[in-house]
Enzyme design. Sequence first.
Site, PDB file in Angstrom:
ATOM      1  N   CYS A   3       0.876  -1.187   0.000  1.00 53.98           N
ATOM      2  CA  CYS A   3       0.000   0.000   0.000  1.00 53.98           C
ATOM      3  C   CYS A   3       0.904   1.226   0.000  1.00 53.98           C
ATOM      4  O   CYS A   3       1.919   1.254  -0.698  1.00 53.98           O
ATOM      5  CB  CYS A   3      -0.949  -0.013   1.190  1.00 53.98           C
ATOM      6  SG  CYS A   3      -0.131  -0.020   2.800  1.00 53.98           S
ATOM      7  N   GLY A   4       0.557   2.252   0.789  1.00 50.83           N
ATOM      8  CA  GLY A   4       1.386   3.441   0.871  1.00 50.83           C
ATOM      9  C   GLY A   4       2.514   3.306   1.875  1.00 50.83           C
ATOM     10  O   GLY A   4       3.674   3.568   1.563  1.00 50.83           O
TER      11      GLY A   4
END
Length: 286
Positions: free
Chosen positions: A243-244
């Site tokens: 993800c981030g």
Amino acid sequence: MTIGSTPALLDCEALAACLGTAGSVVLDATFFLPNQGRDAAAEFRAAHLPGAQFFDIDAVADRRSALPHMLPQPAEFAAAVGALGIGNGTHVVLYDANSFMASARAWWMFRVFGHDRVSVLDGGLAAWRARGHSEQSAPALPRAACRFEAAYRPELVRDLEAMRLLVNGAGVQIVDARSPGRFTGSEPEPRAGLRFGHLPGSRNLFFKWLIDSETGCMKAESELASAFRSAGLDLREPLVTTCGTGVTAAILALALYRLGRVDVPVYDGSWTEWGGRADTPIATGP
């Protein structure tokens, strides 16, 4: 799915029945992205579940890393959770006020360090409030420190070098929990200085697609399985989530755990590490 007698997800009524009992600890692990403009610690001080303590993923982290909330060393994790009154026999219940951020991350952290007696409150603080359960603003009484022995599970974690191998065709499916715009590179990242796009060969499954928009609870297992299949993923084959910053990737890992995939690792550095470098390949578009 459960390991032993511990459910991965716990509903509000089940938590209310055991709240305050010996052998259980409730932790508020709320986390907000930089662009959300909210203060998780301040909101915790204003209102939280009775007896809950705040679990800050930016504090229980590797302070030596320039990357946000990377996993701490096992001894550091053990000291932090032991100080919260958590021992190896404690049932830990995590919740948050932001769509499983970062209760799922904290759930994964406990599992990484060998603790399977851990659950996430389904729907978090919003569900608790919707069902009319009580809250408090007063700080929880300090708990007696416990001895916690961490047993690190490297199989549940992927680092930069492992991900370099995966994008070069190691036969493992990579699934990215970020929004479609961030995945394709058409939307900016919430953290400055990152390139736009995704790991080559990865698939996109936005974490919010796994959450019921009306109740805030995680969708039924049949719907979760359908969502992963619709993203082009084979649930029988190896997977790794990203993800981030390794937070919403843990939501995918939690959903996969419910589908019987207890072996799925999270890329800890995620896009903040990968997209923040000049020597890593990226892809854009769908």
